[in-house]
Design an enzyme around this catalytic site. Sequence first.
Site, PDB file in Angstrom:
ATOM      1  N   HIS A 115     -10.508 -63.351  -1.960  1.00  0.00           N
ATOM      2  CA  HIS A 115     -11.018 -62.372  -0.997  1.00  0.00           C
ATOM      3  C   HIS A 115      -9.842 -61.801  -0.230  1.00  0.00           C
ATOM      4  O   HIS A 115      -8.899 -62.523   0.087  1.00  0.00           O
ATOM      5  CB  HIS A 115     -11.985 -63.033   0.001  1.00  0.00           C
ATOM      6  CG  HIS A 115     -12.275 -62.163   1.190  1.00  0.00           C
ATOM      7  ND1 HIS A 115     -13.239 -61.177   1.167  1.00  0.00           N
ATOM      8  CD2 HIS A 115     -11.692 -62.087   2.420  1.00  0.00           C
ATOM      9  CE1 HIS A 115     -13.241 -60.548   2.331  1.00  0.00           C
ATOM     10  NE2 HIS A 115     -12.319 -61.075   3.113  1.00  0.00           N
TER      11      HIS A 115
ATOM     12  N   GLU B 297     -12.292 -60.871  10.670  1.00  0.00           N
ATOM     13  CA  GLU B 297     -12.226 -62.042   9.799  1.00  0.00           C
ATOM     14  C   GLU B 297     -11.183 -63.049  10.282  1.00  0.00           C
ATOM     15  O   GLU B 297     -11.414 -64.256  10.241  1.00  0.00           O
ATOM     16  CB  GLU B 297     -11.932 -61.600   8.356  1.00  0.00           C
ATOM     17  CG  GLU B 297     -13.109 -60.831   7.752  1.00  0.00           C
ATOM     18  CD  GLU B 297     -12.785 -60.194   6.401  1.00  0.00           C
ATOM     19  OE1 GLU B 297     -11.647 -60.360   5.912  1.00  0.00           O
ATOM     20  OE2 GLU B 297     -13.679 -59.527   5.847  1.00  0.00           O
TER      21      GLU B 297
ATOM     22  N   LYS C  43     -10.904 -68.444  -3.342  1.00  0.00           N
ATOM     23  CA  LYS C  43     -12.295 -68.882  -3.419  1.00  0.00           C
ATOM     24  C   LYS C  43     -12.403 -70.177  -4.234  1.00  0.00           C
ATOM     25  O   LYS C  43     -11.429 -70.583  -4.899  1.00  0.00           O
ATOM     26  CB  LYS C  43     -13.129 -67.762  -4.038  1.00  0.00           C
ATOM     27  CG  LYS C  43     -13.172 -66.486  -3.180  1.00  0.00           C
ATOM     28  CD  LYS C  43     -14.053 -65.432  -3.846  1.00  0.00           C
ATOM     29  CE  LYS C  43     -14.092 -64.149  -3.040  1.00  0.00           C
ATOM     30  NZ  LYS C  43     -14.988 -63.140  -3.662  1.00  0.00           N
TER      31      LYS C  43
ATOM     32  N   ASN D  31     -14.470 -64.194  -8.539  1.00  0.00           N
ATOM     33  CA  ASN D  31     -13.313 -63.311  -8.721  1.00  0.00           C
ATOM     34  C   ASN D  31     -12.086 -63.791  -7.943  1.00  0.00           C
ATOM     35  O   ASN D  31     -11.235 -63.004  -7.555  1.00  0.00           O
ATOM     36  CB  ASN D  31     -13.688 -61.864  -8.391  1.00  0.00           C
ATOM     37  CG  ASN D  31     -14.228 -61.731  -6.985  1.00  0.00           C
ATOM     38  OD1 ASN D  31     -14.191 -62.686  -6.217  1.00  0.00           O
ATOM     39  ND2 ASN D  31     -14.694 -60.565  -6.628  1.00  0.00           N
TER      40      ASN D  31
ATOM     41  N   TYR E 227     -19.777 -62.869   5.240  1.00  0.00           N
ATOM     42  CA  TYR E 227     -20.352 -61.900   4.307  1.00  0.00           C
ATOM     43  C   TYR E 227     -21.567 -61.178   4.893  1.00  0.00           C
ATOM     44  O   TYR E 227     -22.420 -60.692   4.137  1.00  0.00           O
ATOM     45  CB  TYR E 227     -20.733 -62.609   2.999  1.00  0.00           C
ATOM     46  CG  TYR E 227     -19.539 -62.881   2.093  1.00  0.00           C
ATOM     47  CD1 TYR E 227     -18.699 -61.847   1.675  1.00  0.00           C
ATOM     48  CD2 TYR E 227     -19.267 -64.164   1.634  1.00  0.00           C
ATOM     49  CE1 TYR E 227     -17.620 -62.088   0.840  1.00  0.00           C
ATOM     50  CE2 TYR E 227     -18.170 -64.411   0.795  1.00  0.00           C
ATOM     51  CZ  TYR E 227     -17.359 -63.372   0.399  1.00  0.00           C
ATOM     52  OH  TYR E 227     -16.289 -63.604  -0.433  1.00  0.00           O
TER      53      TYR E 227
HETATM   54  P1  IDP Z   1     -14.529 -57.264  -2.690  1.00  0.00           P
HETATM   55  O1  IDP Z   1     -14.385 -58.770  -2.592  1.00  0.00           O
HETATM   56  O2  IDP Z   1     -13.847 -56.720  -3.932  1.00  0.00           O
HETATM   57  O3  IDP Z   1     -14.139 -56.525  -1.427  1.00  0.00           O
HETATM   58  P2  IDP Z   1     -17.340 -56.779  -2.001  1.00  0.00           P
HETATM   59  O4  IDP Z   1     -18.130 -55.621  -2.520  1.00  0.00           O
HETATM   60  O5  IDP Z   1     -16.957 -56.792  -0.563  1.00  0.00           O
HETATM   61  O6  IDP Z   1     -16.081 -56.952  -2.968  1.00  0.00           O
HETATM   62  O7  IDP Z   1     -18.195 -58.087  -2.324  1.00  0.00           O
HETATM   63  C1  IDP Z   1     -17.873 -59.323  -1.747  1.00  0.00           C
HETATM   64  C2  IDP Z   1     -17.962 -60.382  -2.818  1.00  0.00           C
HETATM   65  O8  IDP Z   1     -19.323 -60.496  -3.252  1.00  0.00           O
HETATM   66  C3  IDP Z   1     -17.185 -60.095  -4.094  1.00  0.00           C
HETATM   67  O9  IDP Z   1     -15.810 -60.415  -4.005  1.00  0.00           O
HETATM   68  C4  IDP Z   1     -17.910 -60.960  -5.106  1.00  0.00           C
HETATM   69  O10 IDP Z   1     -17.521 -62.333  -5.005  1.00  0.00           O
HETATM   70  C5  IDP Z   1     -19.352 -60.814  -4.635  1.00  0.00           C
HETATM   71  N1  IDP Z   1     -20.050 -59.727  -5.331  1.00  0.00           N
HETATM   72  C6  IDP Z   1     -19.949 -58.379  -5.106  1.00  0.00           C
HETATM   73  N2  IDP Z   1     -20.726 -57.681  -5.926  1.00  0.00           N
HETATM   74  C7  IDP Z   1     -21.379 -58.594  -6.697  1.00  0.00           C
HETATM   75  C8  IDP Z   1     -22.344 -58.497  -7.762  1.00  0.00           C
HETATM   76  O11 IDP Z   1     -22.780 -57.411  -8.162  1.00  0.00           O
HETATM   77  N3  IDP Z   1     -22.760 -59.679  -8.309  1.00  0.00           N
HETATM   78  C9  IDP Z   1     -22.318 -60.902  -7.883  1.00  0.00           C
HETATM   79  N4  IDP Z   1     -21.414 -61.028  -6.895  1.00  0.00           N
HETATM   80  C10 IDP Z   1     -20.955 -59.898  -6.317  1.00  0.00           C
END
Ligand code: IDP
Length: 151
Positions: free
Chosen positions: A115, A126, A9, A112, A49
């Site tokens: 992905h 994807e 990312k 984070n 997303y």
């Molecule tokens: P993942 O990437 O660990 O599979 P997902 O729940 O699919 O997590 O969420 C996709 C992305 O959305 C996350 O990697 C993160 O960048 C963002 N995200 C998820 N939950 C939150 C939140 O509560 N606050 C802000 N960003 C979030």
Amino acid sequence: MQRTLFICKPDCVQRRLVGEVIRRFESKGLRLVALKLMTVSRALAEKHYAEHAGKPFFEGLIQFITATPVVVGVLEGNEAISVLRGLMGPTNGAAAPPGTIRGDFGLSRQNNLIHGSDSAESAAREIALWFTPTELLDYQLADEHYVSGGE
Ligand code: IDP
């Protein structure tokens, strides 16, 4: 053999961690079958997303992922989808265990670093979204038998 999609990312690229992250994939034994540096359009980000549309963090997430370039790729290997998820760690960097990418390099839920597809269905969707079939390369590595072979 499975294929899975990963994205380094914008925070990963901005923090010059792309090499470190891809090194971990290679060390584990996963094989790159596609790789590119690109800026993500809003349309692509919204499709990628789509399952999060309407959630409170959705707009911020779209802004984040489209702001500066990402590195996106496809990895192949035994159980590549769950192996990549393990290397990544859980969503929230502050809670992710040391030894994982998110656990070693971040403290944020949104920023984070990485992905990774979360299921075979997501991976297929994807990969088709981010790559054309001709961008996915079919080849072997010399050590494949030693990395993935045996019982
Ligand atoms: P993942 O990437 O660990 O599979 P997902 O729940 O699919 O997590 O969420 C996709 C992305 O959305 C996350 O990697 C993160 O960048 C963002 N995200 C998820 N939950 C939150 C939140 O509560 N606050 C802000 N960003 C979030």
